[in-house]
Design a protein around this motif. Structure first.
Motif, PDB file in Angstrom:
ATOM      1  N   SER A  62       0.835  -1.201   0.000  1.00 31.99           N
ATOM      2  CA  SER A  62       0.000   0.000   0.000  1.00 31.99           C
ATOM      3  C   SER A  62       0.866   1.246   0.000  1.00 31.99           C
ATOM      4  O   SER A  62       2.089   1.184   0.208  1.00 31.99           O
ATOM      5  CB  SER A  62      -0.894   0.022   1.243  1.00 31.99           C
ATOM      6  OG  SER A  62      -0.095   0.196   2.419  1.00 31.99           O
ATOM      7  N   VAL A  63       0.215   2.376  -0.207  1.00 30.06           N
ATOM      8  CA  VAL A  63       0.914   3.659  -0.140  1.00 30.06           C
ATOM      9  C   VAL A  63       1.446   3.892   1.274  1.00 30.06           C
ATOM     10  O   VAL A  63       2.553   4.418   1.451  1.00 30.06           O
ATOM     11  CB  VAL A  63      -0.026   4.806  -0.554  1.00 30.06           C
ATOM     12  CG1 VAL A  63       0.648   6.166  -0.325  1.00 30.06           C
ATOM     13  CG2 VAL A  63      -0.427   4.665  -2.009  1.00 30.06           C
ATOM     14  N   GLN A  64       0.673   3.496   2.266  1.00 31.31           N
ATOM     15  CA  GLN A  64       1.125   3.687   3.650  1.00 31.31           C
ATOM     16  C   GLN A  64       2.387   2.873   3.927  1.00 31.31           C
ATOM     17  O   GLN A  64       3.242   3.303   4.712  1.00 31.31           O
ATOM     18  CB  GLN A  64       0.008   3.320   4.626  1.00 31.31           C
ATOM     19  CG  GLN A  64      -1.188   4.272   4.576  1.00 31.31           C
ATOM     20  CD  GLN A  64      -0.818   5.725   4.827  1.00 31.31           C
ATOM     21  OE1 GLN A  64       0.086   6.026   5.605  1.00 31.31           O
ATOM     22  NE2 GLN A  64      -1.509   6.640   4.153  1.00 31.31           N
TER      23      GLN A  64
ATOM     24  N   PRO B 142       0.967  -1.994  -8.516  1.00 31.26           N
ATOM     25  CA  PRO B 142       0.304  -0.690  -8.480  1.00 31.26           C
ATOM     26  C   PRO B 142      -0.154  -0.351  -7.064  1.00 31.26           C
ATOM     27  O   PRO B 142      -0.775  -1.180  -6.390  1.00 31.26           O
ATOM     28  CB  PRO B 142      -0.898  -0.896  -9.403  1.00 31.26           C
ATOM     29  CG  PRO B 142      -1.243  -2.345  -9.241  1.00 31.26           C
ATOM     30  CD  PRO B 142       0.071  -3.064  -9.012  1.00 31.26           C
ATOM     31  N   LEU B 143       0.173   0.856  -6.608  1.00 28.87           N
ATOM     32  CA  LEU B 143      -0.186   1.259  -5.245  1.00 28.87           C
ATOM     33  C   LEU B 143      -1.350   2.242  -5.201  1.00 28.87           C
ATOM     34  O   LEU B 143      -2.184   2.171  -4.300  1.00 28.87           O
ATOM     35  CB  LEU B 143       1.029   1.874  -4.539  1.00 28.87           C
ATOM     36  CG  LEU B 143       2.251   0.971  -4.382  1.00 28.87           C
ATOM     37  CD1 LEU B 143       3.380   1.735  -3.697  1.00 28.87           C
ATOM     38  CD2 LEU B 143       1.908  -0.291  -3.605  1.00 28.87           C
TER      39      LEU B 143
ATOM     40  N   GLN C  72      -6.296   9.464  -2.436  1.00 29.97           N
ATOM     41  CA  GLN C  72      -7.122   9.881  -1.294  1.00 29.97           C
ATOM     42  C   GLN C  72      -7.685   8.673  -0.573  1.00 29.97           C
ATOM     43  O   GLN C  72      -7.747   8.635   0.660  1.00 29.97           O
ATOM     44  CB  GLN C  72      -8.225  10.818  -1.771  1.00 29.97           C
ATOM     45  CG  GLN C  72      -7.666  12.101  -2.385  1.00 29.97           C
ATOM     46  CD  GLN C  72      -8.615  13.274  -2.300  1.00 29.97           C
ATOM     47  OE1 GLN C  72      -9.386  13.398  -1.370  1.00 29.97           O
ATOM     48  NE2 GLN C  72      -8.532  14.161  -3.275  1.00 29.97           N
ATOM     49  N   GLU C  73      -8.093   7.649  -1.328  1.00 31.34           N
ATOM     50  CA  GLU C  73      -8.571   6.415  -0.706  1.00 31.34           C
ATOM     51  C   GLU C  73      -7.447   5.726   0.067  1.00 31.34           C
ATOM     52  O   GLU C  73      -7.687   5.024   1.050  1.00 31.34           O
ATOM     53  CB  GLU C  73      -9.112   5.468  -1.773  1.00 31.34           C
ATOM     54  CG  GLU C  73     -10.434   5.921  -2.381  1.00 31.34           C
ATOM     55  CD  GLU C  73     -10.872   5.063  -3.540  1.00 31.34           C
ATOM     56  OE1 GLU C  73     -12.083   5.004  -3.801  1.00 31.34           O
ATOM     57  OE2 GLU C  73      -9.997   4.442  -4.204  1.00 31.34           O
ATOM     58  N   ALA C  74      -6.207   5.956  -0.397  1.00 31.20           N
ATOM     59  CA  ALA C  74      -5.047   5.355   0.259  1.00 31.20           C
ATOM     60  C   ALA C  74      -4.578   6.165   1.459  1.00 31.20           C
ATOM     61  O   ALA C  74      -3.581   5.820   2.101  1.00 31.20           O
ATOM     62  CB  ALA C  74      -3.903   5.206  -0.739  1.00 31.20           C
TER      63      ALA C  74
END
Length: 311
Positions: free
Chosen positions: A126-128, A208-209, A227-229
């Motif tokens: 994930s992006v996080q 893909p992140l 934004q969802e991430a």
């Protein structure tokens, strides 16, 4: 009085000859491909031939300068993208035209997101995960772009400013060499156009992140937006627009905008844009004018943070 009468007559009979689309990029790229697609549709609506002319150089400013100096009669129009209109100008100490006032916005045609992709060996889910790794190792995580001042570069800088991470920018001369090095592990992640990254994602060579606009990509519907991430306020990517020289008569703008509405409502046009990773935009010329100025100011601030050198 005679001049005014002739001007009104000319506008009433617009268009009565071929129209030029000046594209500030070389033939074959996404802006040129989209311009030719739209030119065919618009020409059919107006009953005139639209000739696409590529005027390249200086980050798109040569072609845009040509349109800024053209007669405001609707026969020379600019088909350009986000970069030359709202990013590149901030890299120059002076230009032969004022980017904010030199053009008459006609229609925002389409918007295309970027996708943040990572090398699979990083094991980022994930992006996080990326944010956490970047904060644990400041200055070690790297991101590729397809050039200094490109949409990918500025997306990376926006990411840094919104998350507070320190990641290293590695610019390339184009998308392909950057993707090759991310796949090879020389660089960690990259913001890239969806259609370029998609085959490598499908092959399992890239993870893909996130998508960089506020809505998901139709080509990657399972990938969350930034934004969802959890990255609030993140909106980046590219877009394409049709503009004329400053002072284009309202009647011509209205006619072109109405014709463009019909072009963009065509299912074949929509399918072709989706295949390029873009979505049809909506709105009036006034909507486009407001959007353009907001984008110009936004990317000016990011360009300043990025330290783009004036030329």
């Amino acid at each position: 009085m005679a001049a005014c009468t002739w001007s009104a007559y000319a506008n009433a009979n617009y268009p009565n000859k071929s129209i030029r689309f000046i594209v500030p990029y070389a033939a074959g790229g996404s802006t040129d491909t989209t311009a030719r697609l739209i030119a065919k549709g618009l020409g059919d609506q107006l009953g005139q031939t639209i000739v696409v002319e590529n005027r390249v150089g200086a980050g798109g400013t040569i072609g845009q300068d040509a349109v800024s100096k053209a007669a405001a009669d609707g026969y020379t129009l600019l088909f350009s993208a986000a970069g030359p209109l709202t990013v590149t100008p901030h890299a120059y100490s002076s230009l032969p035209y004022d980017p904010k006032t030199a053009f008459t916005p006609i229609k925002l045609v389409a918007q295309a997101p970027l996708v943040l992709v990572a090398n699979p060996e990083l094991n980022l889910k994930s992006v996080q995960d990326l944010v956490t790794r970047a904060k644990d190792k400041p200055g070690v995580v790297s991101y590729a772009s397809f050039g200094v001042g490109s949409a990918a570069h500025l997306a990376g800088e926006l990411f840094k400013s919104l998350t507070g991470v320190d990641v290293m920018h590695v610019p390339y001369k184009g998308s392909a060499p950057g993707l090759i090095d991310v796949i090879g592990g020389q660089v960690d992640v990259m913001f890239d156009v969806v259609v370029s990254a998609l085959p490598h994602v499908q092959a399992g060579k890239l993870v893909p992140l996130a998508i960089t606009l506020s809505t998901r990509s139709q080509l990657m519907p399972d990938v969350p937006t930034m934004q969802e991430a959890g990255i609030n306020g993140f909106e980046a990517g590219t877009w394409f627009g049709l503009l004329g020289p400053q002072g284009l008569p309202d009647s011509v703008v209205t006619q072109l905008s109405s014709a463009m509405d019909k072009v963009l409502a065509d299912e074949k046009i929509q399918e072709a844009l989706i295949a390029q990773g873009a979505d049809v935009a909506q709105g009036t010329p006034d909507d486009f004018a407001k959007f353009f100025l907001a984008e110009y100011e936004k990317w000016g601030k990011v360009a300043k943070i990025a330290g783009l050198q004036s030329q």
